[in-house]
Write a protein that holds these residues in place. Structure first.
Motif, PDB file in Angstrom:
ATOM      1  N   UNK A 102       0.834  -1.208   0.000  1.00 48.79           N
ATOM      2  CA  UNK A 102       0.000   0.000   0.000  1.00 48.79           C
ATOM      3  C   UNK A 102       0.865   1.252   0.000  1.00 48.79           C
ATOM      4  N   UNK A 103       1.913   1.232   0.816  1.00 52.86           N
ATOM      5  CA  UNK A 103       2.805   2.394   0.866  1.00 52.86           C
ATOM      6  C   UNK A 103       3.518   2.607  -0.462  1.00 52.86           C
ATOM      7  N   UNK A 104       3.883   1.510  -1.141  1.00 52.66           N
ATOM      8  CA  UNK A 104       4.621   1.616  -2.404  1.00 52.66           C
ATOM      9  C   UNK A 104       3.782   2.214  -3.532  1.00 52.66           C
ATOM     10  N   UNK A 105       2.467   2.176  -3.391  1.00 51.86           N
ATOM     11  CA  UNK A 105       1.612   2.770  -4.426  1.00 51.86           C
ATOM     12  C   UNK A 105       1.916   4.255  -4.574  1.00 51.86           C
ATOM     13  N   UNK A 106       2.382   4.867  -3.473  1.00 55.10           N
ATOM     14  CA  UNK A 106       2.708   6.295  -3.495  1.00 55.10           C
ATOM     15  C   UNK A 106       4.113   6.579  -4.032  1.00 55.10           C
ATOM     16  N   UNK A 107       4.909   5.551  -4.265  1.00 53.90           N
ATOM     17  CA  UNK A 107       6.283   5.758  -4.732  1.00 53.90           C
ATOM     18  C   UNK A 107       6.315   5.881  -6.254  1.00 53.90           C
ATOM     19  N   UNK A 108       7.197   6.732  -6.787  1.00 49.39           N
ATOM     20  CA  UNK A 108       7.320   6.844  -8.254  1.00 49.39           C
ATOM     21  C   UNK A 108       7.795   5.518  -8.857  1.00 49.39           C
ATOM     22  N   UNK A 109       7.100   5.047  -9.853  1.00 47.49           N
ATOM     23  CA  UNK A 109       7.442   3.758 -10.461  1.00 47.49           C
ATOM     24  C   UNK A 109       8.749   3.848 -11.232  1.00 47.49           C
ATOM     25  N   UNK A 110       9.495   2.734 -11.211  1.00 48.24           N
ATOM     26  CA  UNK A 110      10.705   2.639 -12.020  1.00 48.24           C
ATOM     27  C   UNK A 110      11.884   3.425 -11.516  1.00 48.24           C
ATOM     28  N   UNK A 111      11.832   3.910 -10.284  1.00 51.70           N
ATOM     29  CA  UNK A 111      12.937   4.682  -9.728  1.00 51.70           C
ATOM     30  C   UNK A 111      13.791   3.801  -8.822  1.00 51.70           C
ATOM     31  N   UNK A 112      14.855   4.371  -8.268  1.00 49.63           N
ATOM     32  CA  UNK A 112      15.713   3.616  -7.363  1.00 49.63           C
ATOM     33  C   UNK A 112      16.705   2.755  -8.119  1.00 49.63           C
ATOM     34  N   UNK A 166      12.559   0.056   0.501  1.00 53.33           N
ATOM     35  CA  UNK A 166      13.521   0.997   1.077  1.00 53.33           C
ATOM     36  C   UNK A 166      14.283   1.740  -0.015  1.00 53.33           C
ATOM     37  N   UNK A 167      14.527   1.050  -1.126  1.00 56.43           N
ATOM     38  CA  UNK A 167      15.207   1.682  -2.247  1.00 56.43           C
ATOM     39  C   UNK A 167      14.307   2.707  -2.933  1.00 56.43           C
ATOM     40  N   UNK A 168      13.051   2.361  -3.144  1.00 60.39           N
ATOM     41  CA  UNK A 168      12.117   3.262  -3.822  1.00 60.39           C
ATOM     42  C   UNK A 168      11.749   4.462  -2.959  1.00 60.39           C
ATOM     43  N   UNK A 169      11.859   4.311  -1.651  1.00 59.86           N
ATOM     44  CA  UNK A 169      11.470   5.394  -0.743  1.00 59.86           C
ATOM     45  C   UNK A 169      12.305   6.652  -0.973  1.00 59.86           C
ATOM     46  N   UNK A 174       8.379  13.259   1.095  1.00 57.97           N
ATOM     47  CA  UNK A 174       8.775  12.943   2.469  1.00 57.97           C
ATOM     48  C   UNK A 174       7.754  12.103   3.247  1.00 57.97           C
ATOM     49  N   UNK A 175       6.467  12.426   3.126  1.00 53.21           N
ATOM     50  CA  UNK A 175       5.460  11.678   3.882  1.00 53.21           C
ATOM     51  C   UNK A 175       5.322  10.258   3.355  1.00 53.21           C
ATOM     52  N   UNK A 176       5.278  10.114   2.031  1.00 56.82           N
ATOM     53  CA  UNK A 176       5.197   8.771   1.440  1.00 56.82           C
ATOM     54  C   UNK A 176       6.444   7.964   1.787  1.00 56.82           C
ATOM     55  N   UNK A 177       7.615   8.628   1.752  1.00 53.49           N
ATOM     56  CA  UNK A 177       8.858   7.943   2.094  1.00 53.49           C
ATOM     57  C   UNK A 177       8.831   7.449   3.535  1.00 53.49           C
ATOM     58  N   UNK A 178       8.299   8.265   4.426  1.00 53.04           N
ATOM     59  CA  UNK A 178       8.207   7.861   5.839  1.00 53.04           C
ATOM     60  C   UNK A 178       7.313   6.637   5.994  1.00 53.04           C
ATOM     61  N   UNK A 179       6.187   6.623   5.275  1.00 52.36           N
ATOM     62  CA  UNK A 179       5.273   5.472   5.333  1.00 52.36           C
ATOM     63  C   UNK A 179       5.946   4.220   4.784  1.00 52.36           C
ATOM     64  N   UNK A 180       6.629   4.364   3.649  1.00 46.79           N
ATOM     65  CA  UNK A 180       7.281   3.214   3.015  1.00 46.79           C
ATOM     66  C   UNK A 180       8.381   2.658   3.907  1.00 46.79           C
ATOM     67  N   UNK A 181       9.225   3.549   4.420  1.00 46.70           N
ATOM     68  CA  UNK A 181      10.347   3.112   5.256  1.00 46.70           C
ATOM     69  C   UNK A 181       9.847   2.448   6.537  1.00 46.70           C
ATOM     70  N   UNK A 182       8.842   3.053   7.168  1.00 40.74           N
ATOM     71  CA  UNK A 182       8.303   2.480   8.411  1.00 40.74           C
ATOM     72  C   UNK A 182       7.738   1.093   8.175  1.00 40.74           C
TER      73      UNK A 182
END
Length: 202
Positions: A102-112, A166-169, A174-182
């Motif tokens: 669910x958290x990764x849905x907020x991450x930009x696809x294909x990055x990292x 963790x790589x995509x975060x 910042x907020x999406x990254x915090x959710x993904x990392x947590x």
């Protein structure tokens, strides 16, 4: 619960990862319902009621006889407390994995560094869900070493998903990254606890 899962399976979502999240969550939801039904079957077969009042209430005893007549056929299942461990295992492992998804849905696809697309991330979700169903099958039928092997592979999938998350975060806001990392760190912590549990048993 079943109605909600069926409605979720009927939904249409454009993003492959979001669709995998909805579909995977619904299927795992239905699996949990099946495990609960299997627990009831085990209680009927072993004549082991869950609560003290269940042994004295005539209304419940009538319901129990009807349910037992429907569910208790076939080979003897594991004792109820062992079947309940499958529900506990699902509650421990599956929500964390889906939370990372669910958290990764907020991450930009294909990055990292891994550069995984949402289609590839969705395939990881489908693999996890399939492994969880196979693990439940082997668990309920007491088939080893396949029960352990399927759990180990699914744990590997969980670790892979957490590392990718963790790589995509790094590319998310910042907020999406915090959710993904947590979510990813909590999932890795859970794996570590499982490993420590195995160490304690050894």
């Amino acid at each position: 619960m079943i109605t909600q899962a069926v409605v979720a399976l009927d939904c249409s979502v454009a993003d492959p990862l979001a669709y995998a999240f909805v579909t995977g969550t619904a299927l795992l939801h239905l699996k949990l319902v099946l495990v609960h039904v299997w627990t009831v079957r085990a209680r009927c077969q072993h004549d082991d009621e869950a609560q003290p009042e269940d042994k004295t209430n005539r209304g419940f005893q009538l319901i129990s006889k009807v349910v037992g007549a429907v569910l208790a056929h076939g080979p003897m299942s594991k004792p109820p407390e062992l079947v309940e461990r499958l529900a506990k295992n699902a509650a421990e492992n599956e929500p964390f994995f889906m939370l990372v998804t669910l958290a990764l849905i907020r991450a930009p696809a294909g990055t990292g560094r891994f550069g995984m697309s949402n289609e590839e991330l969705a395939n990881i979700v489908y693999a996890f869900v399939a492994l969880r169903f196979v693990h439940a099958f082997f668990f309920l039928l007491a088939i080893q070493p396949f029960r352990t092997l399927t759990w180990l592979v699914s744990a590997g999938v969980m670790i892979t998903k957490a590392v990718v998350a963790l790589d995509l975060a790094t590319a998310a806001d910042p907020l999406a990254a915090a959710c993904i990392i947590t979510a990813a760190v909590l999932q890795l912590k859970l794996i570590l606890i499982h490993v420590w549990t195995v160490r304690a048993r050894c």
